[in-house]
Design a protein around this motif. Sequence first.
Motif: not given
Length: 393
Positions: A34-49
Motif C-alpha cells: 500500500g503506502e508503507d515502505v517494506i524495503d528500499c534498494e538505492p541504485i547510483l547512476g554514472y557520474l564517476h569522473r
Amino acid sequence: MTVPVTRKDLMIVNMGPHHPSMHGVLRLILTLDGEDVIDCEPILGYLHRGMEKNSGKPNNSTISTYVTRWDYLATMFTEAITVNAPEKLENVQVPQRASYIRVIMLELSRIASHLLWLGPFMADIGAQTPFFYIFRERELIYNLFEAATGMRMMHNYFRIGGVAADLPYGWIEKCFDFCDYFLTGVVEYQKLITRNPIFLERVEGVGIIGGEEAVNWGLSGPMLRASGIQWDLRKVDNYECYNEFDWEIQWQKEGDSLARYLVRIGEMKESIKMIQQALEGIPGGPYENLEVRRFDRAKNSEWNDFAYRFISKKPSPNFELSKQELYARVEAPKGELGIYLIGDNSVFPWRWKIRPPGFINLQILPELVKRMKLADIMTILGSIDIIMGEVDR
C-alpha cells in the motif's frame, strides 16, 4: 537486496530518475505494501569522473581545478581539504591573514550550501516560497565570491600555503553589510517555516536516528549532531583559526528531520558570528608564504618573468611530497570531508583517497525509510542533504 515479492498485493516501484545524469542519478527500488515502505534498494547512476585515480597521474589538473566538482555547492571546502593535506604532509605554515581569509570563505560557503539545501528541501515537501527566498541571500554570497576570486562557483582560490589573492578594497565592508542583512533573512525563514503546522506534520518524528546508531553508521555533520552527538571538527581538530572565535556547536537530541533542519538553521547563525569576528580581527601581513620559494628556485625562473609578477591570481609552485602518509579532514556543510594522502618523493601523490560525507550519510537511507509512508521518503532523503558529485566521484 530487495525483499522477494511473495504476496500479490505488494508492489515494486522505481522512484526516479526524472532528468539526465549530468548531475548524477539516484534511483530507489521500493517494495510497497500500500503506502508503507517494506524495503528500499538505492541504485547510483554514472557520474564517476575518476578523480581519485587521475590525481596520481602526471599532466592532469585534478588536484587544482576539478576538485570543486565533488561538491559544487560548497566548493571552498573541496579546495580547502585539497591544500590542507599537502600542507600537513610537508609542514607548510599558513600566514595568519590567509587563515582568517580561509575561515571567512569557508563559512560563507557553508551558508550558501545550507541555503541551497533548505530551498529544495522545502520544495520537495510541498513549500515553494522558501525556494525563491534562499536565492536572494545566496546571490549576495556569490557576489562576494566573485569579487574576491573572480568566479561565482568554481573559485580555484585556495593555494598550498595560503590563498590565491588578497581581499580587494572595500570587500570587508561589503561582507559586514551582508552579515547584518542575512541575520534578518534567517529570522524570516524561521517565521515562515519553523512553526508552520504543515511543515511540522511532514518532518517531526520522521526519519529518527539515535545517537548510538548515528555513530555506528559513521554519520557526520548535521546528521550526527541532530542525534545528540556534539561533534564538530572545527572544535575537535582546531584547524585554521577556529579556536580564536567564540561560537557554539549546534545540536539537537531528537534525531528526526526537524532536528536536522534546526541544526542547519542554527549553523548559519553561528557562521555569521564567526565571519563577523574574523572580519573585525583580520590581521595584516602576507596572504601566502610560497612567494619566496617561487622566486628562489632559479635566478632565471619563468616565475620572474614580467607576465607573472603582477597577476592577481597566482598558481602554486610544485614541490615534492615526501614518502609518508596522512589523513586530513575538515567540517564541510554535509559532514566530515577527508583525504587520505600518500606521498612518494614525487610532485604527484601515490594515493589520493576521498572520504565524502554525502556518500557515508546516504548509506543509512534504506534503514530510515523502512516502515515509513511513501510520502516520507522525500522528507528523509532531503534531510540527509546529499550531492551526487561527491557520492559518485
